[in-house]
Scaffold this motif. Structure first.
Motif, short mmCIF file in Angstrom:
data_model
loop_
_atom_site.label_atom_id
_atom_site.label_comp_id
_atom_site.label_asym_id
_atom_site.label_seq_id
_atom_site.Cartn_x
_atom_site.Cartn_y
_atom_site.Cartn_z
N HIS A 29 9.42 -2.92 -1.74
CA HIS A 29 8.50 -4.04 -1.83
C HIS A 29 7.53 -3.94 -0.66
O HIS A 29 7.63 -3.02 0.15
CB HIS A 29 9.24 -5.38 -1.80
CG HIS A 29 10.42 -5.40 -0.88
ND1 HIS A 29 10.29 -5.34 0.48
CD2 HIS A 29 11.75 -5.43 -1.13
CE1 HIS A 29 11.49 -5.35 1.05
NE2 HIS A 29 12.39 -5.40 0.09
N ARG A 30 6.59 -4.84 -0.60
CA ARG A 30 5.65 -4.82 0.53
C ARG A 30 6.43 -4.87 1.84
O ARG A 30 7.25 -5.75 2.06
CB ARG A 30 4.71 -6.02 0.47
CG ARG A 30 3.67 -5.96 -0.64
CD ARG A 30 2.84 -7.23 -0.64
NE ARG A 30 1.85 -7.23 -1.72
CZ ARG A 30 0.60 -6.85 -1.59
NH1 ARG A 30 0.16 -6.43 -0.41
NH2 ARG A 30 -0.23 -6.88 -2.61
N GLY A 49 3.79 -5.10 6.97
CA GLY A 49 3.65 -5.30 5.54
C GLY A 49 2.78 -4.29 4.84
O GLY A 49 2.37 -4.51 3.69
N TYR A 56 4.95 0.27 1.05
CA TYR A 56 6.00 -0.03 0.08
C TYR A 56 7.15 0.98 0.15
O TYR A 56 8.31 0.62 -0.04
CB TYR A 56 5.37 0.01 -1.31
CG TYR A 56 6.29 -0.18 -2.49
CD1 TYR A 56 6.43 -1.42 -3.10
CD2 TYR A 56 6.99 0.89 -3.04
CE1 TYR A 56 7.25 -1.59 -4.20
CE2 TYR A 56 7.81 0.73 -4.14
CZ TYR A 56 7.95 -0.51 -4.72
OH TYR A 56 8.76 -0.68 -5.81
N GLY A 94 1.46 2.47 0.17
CA GLY A 94 1.45 1.03 0.17
C GLY A 94 0.05 0.45 -0.03
O GLY A 94 -0.93 1.19 -0.09
N PRO A 95 -0.03 -0.85 -0.13
CA PRO A 95 1.08 -1.80 -0.03
C PRO A 95 1.94 -1.88 -1.28
O PRO A 95 3.00 -2.47 -1.27
CB PRO A 95 0.39 -3.13 0.23
CG PRO A 95 -0.94 -2.99 -0.45
CD PRO A 95 -1.32 -1.56 -0.28
#
Length: 354
Positions: free
Chosen positions: A342-343, A25, A28, A46-47
């Protein structure tokens, strides 16, 4: 797939992300991909889409390692990566960096204004490295260890232009594609530099180019079949048969891939990157509104054939927003695709015969 397809034999494999290399996670987007020496390099953000983590990882066909960087700020992102004359160049938030013999050194940092502008994309032109800028549109060329700005177009880069998104040499010319830096406002133009002056040769219907209002970006430039190829973004609500891939023969533009347009291709608002793989032209799509991402192979009849893997579009979280292929790299007899959205969306896929 037909026998002439570059994707007839082989398969897609997830090689980075979801815990393969970096934690699932943490990132990104895969902003950049480049092959240097015997390794694939990926720049990760990221994230969230703007960081605050910006790192470079490399893959040796078996495992990933995080490249120790020397940029001082913990709030960072790394834009494009580019291999040039045995070194890897990275456009980072606060500076431009060169990786050589395992060590990063700063180069061209004096051209950047922290928080306001910085290096964005690279290309090779007439044997030299050139770099574009975000925040303050410009192009610079590297002479030895010294960067020098090329002259801007006489009347500027145009209204709404915030970034020179891509650079590419085709023939003896250097081409540049522009954008707004956001998903609104017209700024999609292509400029041609002959060594002395820039000429606007694409956008606003010039030389038969696109005339649709509100197209914000020229996202990539490439060469295929002796022609310059440009990919565009399209605002929401654009007719699905409005092409976002265009070819320039040196005199006139024409839309390509305008045969039977698959539903997903017509729905995709951005064609972020392109590559030539196995002698065929491929484009990567997806956008910030839909979950489905895809890689498309251009057929001889000017239609698009899906060539990606089903797991391109598998969400890795329940976070809202879209998912897309952001970067392509054809190297080492393989095609690499970096994703975003997205994450945990930063993943790297590889297509190869084995």
């Amino acid at each position: 797939m037909a026998e002439h397809s570059a994707f007839t034999h082989g398969r897609w494999t997830l090689i980075g992300g979801d815990g393969a290399g970096w934690e699932g996670g943490a990132f990104y987007k895969v902003r950049g991909l480049a092959w240097q020496g015997e390794r694939l390099y990926a720049s990760l953000t990221g994230p969230l889409s703007d960081g605050p983590r910006g790192e470079v990882w490399s893959w040796d066909r078996r495992t990933w390692r995080r490249e120790k960087h020397e940029w001082g700020s913990t709030a960072s992102f790394v834009e494009h990566l580019f291999s040039f004359h045995g070194s890897l160049y990275a456009a980072e938030r606060g500076a431009v960096w060169k990786l050589h013999d395992g060590r990063w050194t700063s180069t061209g940092g004096e051209l950047c204004e922290p928080g306001k502008s910085g290096g964005y994309a690279f290309a090779e032109w007439q044997g030299r490295l050139v770099m574009s800028f975000w925040g303050k549109p410009a192009v610079a060329v590297l002479y030895g260890e010294r960067w020098s700005f090329l002259p801007d177009p006489g009347e500027g880069w145009g209204a709404n232009v915030r970034t020179v998104y891509c650079l590419h040499q085709c023939g003896s010319f250097l081409y540049a594609g522009t954008g707004t830096g956001r998903f609104a406002g017209p700024a999609s133009s292509v400029w041609r530099f002959d060594g002395r002056n820039w000429e606007k040769i694409g956008g606003d219907g010039i030389r038969g180019s696109w005339i649709e209002p509100g197209i914000p970006f020229v996202l990539s430039l490439n060469t295929y079949g002796g022609m310059l190829i440009a990919t565009l973004s399209r605002p929401p609500g654009t007719h699905p048969h409005t092409s976002n891939v265009w070819a320039f023969d040196g005199a006139r533009w024409r839309a390509i891939g305008t045969g039977k347009v698959p539903l997903l291709m017509g729905q995709s608002l951005i064609a972020n990157d392109t590559a030539v793989f196995g002698g065929r032209f491929v484009a990567a799509t997806g956008d910030g509104f839909h979950r489905d991402a895809q890689i498309w192979e251009l057929e001889p009849d000017q239609s698009w054939r899906p060539a990606g893997a089903e797991n391109f579009s598998v969400p890795v979280s329940d976070a809202p927003g879209g998912y897309w292929i952001y970067r392509l790299c054809a190297a080492d007899n393989a095609l690499f695709a970096g994703t975003a959205g997205h994450r945990g969306g930063a993943r790297v896929f590889r297509f190869a015969d084995s």
